[in-house]
Write an enzyme that holds these catalytic residues in place. Structure first.
Site, PDB file in Angstrom:
ATOM      1  N   GLU A 195       0.836  -1.211   0.000  1.00  0.00           N
ATOM      2  CA  GLU A 195       0.000   0.000   0.000  1.00  0.00           C
ATOM      3  C   GLU A 195       0.866   1.254   0.000  1.00  0.00           C
ATOM      4  O   GLU A 195       0.862   2.038   0.958  1.00  0.00           O
ATOM      5  CB  GLU A 195      -0.962  -0.019   1.186  1.00  0.00           C
ATOM      6  CG  GLU A 195      -1.963  -1.147   1.079  1.00  0.00           C
ATOM      7  CD  GLU A 195      -3.074  -1.104   2.116  1.00  0.00           C
ATOM      8  OE1 GLU A 195      -2.900  -0.493   3.171  1.00  0.00           O
ATOM      9  OE2 GLU A 195      -4.136  -1.700   1.850  1.00  0.00           O
ATOM     10  N   GLU A 388      -4.891  -8.691  -1.130  1.00  0.00           N
ATOM     11  CA  GLU A 388      -5.592  -8.503   0.149  1.00  0.00           C
ATOM     12  C   GLU A 388      -7.066  -8.277  -0.107  1.00  0.00           C
ATOM     13  O   GLU A 388      -7.426  -7.491  -0.989  1.00  0.00           O
ATOM     14  CB  GLU A 388      -5.064  -7.283   0.914  1.00  0.00           C
ATOM     15  CG  GLU A 388      -3.848  -7.516   1.718  1.00  0.00           C
ATOM     16  CD  GLU A 388      -3.498  -6.334   2.606  1.00  0.00           C
ATOM     17  OE1 GLU A 388      -4.412  -5.743   3.216  1.00  0.00           O
ATOM     18  OE2 GLU A 388      -2.307  -6.013   2.665  1.00  0.00           O
TER      19      GLU A 388
HETATM   20  C1  BG6 Z   1      -4.517  -3.100   4.615  1.00  0.00           C
HETATM   21  C2  BG6 Z   1      -3.143  -3.373   5.149  1.00  0.00           C
HETATM   22  O1  BG6 Z   1      -4.724  -1.713   4.628  1.00  0.00           O
HETATM   23  O2  BG6 Z   1      -5.626  -3.502   5.343  1.00  0.00           O
HETATM   24  C3  BG6 Z   1      -3.072  -4.413   6.251  1.00  0.00           C
HETATM   25  O3  BG6 Z   1      -2.228  -3.675   4.140  1.00  0.00           O
HETATM   26  C4  BG6 Z   1      -4.270  -4.267   7.149  1.00  0.00           C
HETATM   27  O4  BG6 Z   1      -1.843  -4.262   6.905  1.00  0.00           O
HETATM   28  C5  BG6 Z   1      -5.519  -4.518   6.320  1.00  0.00           C
HETATM   29  O5  BG6 Z   1      -4.244  -5.106   8.253  1.00  0.00           O
HETATM   30  C6  BG6 Z   1      -6.813  -4.519   7.090  1.00  0.00           C
HETATM   31  O6  BG6 Z   1      -6.899  -3.374   7.882  1.00  0.00           O
HETATM   32  P1  BG6 Z   1      -7.221  -3.486   9.432  1.00  0.00           P
HETATM   33  O7  BG6 Z   1      -7.181  -2.100   9.935  1.00  0.00           O
HETATM   34  O8  BG6 Z   1      -8.579  -4.089   9.504  1.00  0.00           O
HETATM   35  O9  BG6 Z   1      -6.181  -4.368  10.004  1.00  0.00           O
END
Ligand code: BG6
Length: 490
Positions: A195, A388
């Site tokens: 990101e 992701e």
């Molecule tokens: C992404 C990141 O923004 O979202 C992760 O790359 C992060 O590191 C994931 O954990 C989910 O976000 P959160 O705040 O629910 O952990």
């Protein structure tokens, strides 16, 4: 129609993690602390979302002082993660049982180079990652490695204010070139930065910076950091192409597709501009140059950058082989100043009334994923990797060790169907690695309560628990999805 569409042979099904949130062992074998290791757990309160990430110089000093005094009231969850450092064999066996084809992880820079300035890495750190890669290959799992998932050695935040400083380019490329040299025979798929656009939301997390310490205005400081990261990424991409042509190098952005609030042309224009700003990172990394839209944005917002020497050639020579992104939700944009989103938060001010929202306010939008895949491929014609995606939710561990997470299965099913539809549209999708395939510390809230995994980890927000692992219902479901190459989603 979608049922007749097949996922390609060799589709990379798997799961994703990051060292900072998963690995733990931050005080072992000479490892240095990262700037993430200074993020403190604070109980979530209404309206406090993301406060944990918006660290000011005063908070940073306060955290350091209480850490030095071993104050038990100050818990720093990223130091412990969920202890992959000691559980890696057990965890990888579970990934193998699910049939993972790939596993996304990242390297903790300060495990190899504790202050970021050492010439040579620590042997223990180097061996740890060799052991992990060996273990993965034992199960036929291809590592997908993010060189940096936010974390930088904390000393670099303190001494040079992180990515604001051009010196970071030399320091990071030293680290990243080492990774290519050392692991190129074990790792084919690499992402340079997780990101890379995150500093727009949290300059501390994404840029390792305390903007108040910079002499520049915050927006300039953030875009200066982006510039240095983009240059560093391109240098290492070219290095990998020259020295390890078998490796495939990708970028990674937090992709956010926005819809117009109304069909008024002014809303549509504002939406287009917001989408262009998000795609800026893809533009530079896929096309090798700054787009005019961003130069206009700098002009209109008085952002004046110190351009890195010869950056135009560097960017042109270092374009990536594939594009990857995280996908969690879509946004809504209005031209009305009263409805505009405040900068620096993830939860959107404008809710989309047509979508459901998670307990954390994140809009569930599988159709948006199909749109995103089509849009990215139309624009860049490079293979795409969804590295992701997932649903953060409260899970309950039953007394018999089961976790019934039908809501997660439902969420993932809808998104896999959207990917299948995009493949039917003609988009080349390389793989899918749902986030937090094993429960880990949430980034936005620095807590364990927000869980994404197929595997439950018995740990609470303050680091109490056995850290034992349990298979959730989604574990068995995803195993079947992989075994049928996405045919059986029931
Ligand atoms: C992404 C990141 O923004 O979202 C992760 O790359 C992060 O590191 C994931 O954990 C989910 O976000 P959160 O705040 O629910 O952990």
């Amino acid at each position: 129609m979608s049922n007749s569409i097949k996922f390609p042979e060799g589709f990379l099904w798997g799961g994703a993690t990051s060292a900072g949130q998963y690995e733990g062992g931050a005080d072992e074998d000479g490892c240095g602390l990262s700037h993430m290791d200074y993020i403190r757990y604070l109980p979530r309160k209404e309206g406090m979302y993301h406060l944990v990430l918006n660290i000011t110089p005063e908070m940073f000093e306060d955290y350091k002082a209480h850490d030095a005094a071993h104050d038990p009231e100050y818990y720093f969850p990223f130091r412990k993660g969920v202890d992959f450092y000691h559980h890696y064999k057990e965890d990888i066996a579970l990934f193998g049982e699910m049939g993972f084809k790939t596993f996304r992880m990242s390297i903790k820079w300060s495990r190899l180079f504790p202050t970021g300035r050492e010439e040579k890495p620590l042997t223990e750190g180097v061996e740890f990652y060799h052991n992990v890669f060996r273990e993965l290959h034992k199960y036929g799992i291809e590592p997908l490695v993010t060189m940096t998932h936010y974390d930088i050695p904390a000393t670099l935040t303190e001494s040079i204010n992180g990515w604001e400083n051009p010196e970071m380019v030399a320091l990071w490329t030293h680290f990243a070139k080492f990774l290519i040299d050392e692991y190129k025979d074990e790792v084919t798929y690499w992402l340079t930065f997780n990101e890379i656009n995150m500093a727009a939301n949290s300059s501390y997390l994404g840029g390792g910076m305390l903007v108040e310490k910079s002499g520049k205005k915050p927006l300039t400081c953030v875009h200066q950091a982006f510039h240095h990261m983009l240059v560093a990424s391109a240098i290492v991409t070219k290095y990998a192409h020259d020295t390890a042509p078998q490796c495939k190098i990708g970028n990674m952005i937090a992709r956010l597709h926005n819809y117009a609030y109304t069909c008024q042309p002014a809303d549509e224009l504002a939406t287009m501009q917001a989408n262009q700003l998000n795609l800026f990172f893809e533009d530079v990394m896929a096309r090798g140059r700054y787009p005019q839209t961003m130069l206009n944005y700098y002009r209109d917002n008085d952002v004046v950058l110190d351009w890195y020497p010869d950056y135009e050639r560097i960017l042109q020579e270092g374009t990536v082989d594939f594009l990857s992104f995280s996908y969690y939700f879509t946004g809504v944009i209005s031209d009305d100043p009263d409805k505009r989103e405040p900068r620096g938060i993830f939860v959107r001010k404008l809710k989309n009334p047509y979508l459901k929202h998670s307990d954390w306010g994140w809009a569930t939008d599988p159709t948006g994923l199909r749109i995103t895949l089509n849009e990215l491929y139309d624009r860049y014609q490079k293979p795409l990797f969804i590295v992701e995606n997932g649903l953060g939710a409260h899970d309950k561990l039953e007394t018999d060790g089961t976790v019934h997470d039908a809501y997660r299965i439902d969420y993932l099913r809808q998104h896999i169907e959207a990917i299948r539809d995009a493949i039917g549209d003609g988009v080349p999708v390389m793989g899918y690695t749902p986030w937090g395939c094993i429960d880990l510390v949430s980034m936005g809230d620095a807590q364990m309560s927000k869980r994404y995994g197929f595997i439950y980890v018995d740990a609470d927000d303050e680091g109490n628990g056995t850290y034992n692992r349990y298979r959730k219902d989604s574990f068995y479901w995803y195993k079947k999805v992989i075994a049928t190459n996405g045919e059986d989603l029931s």
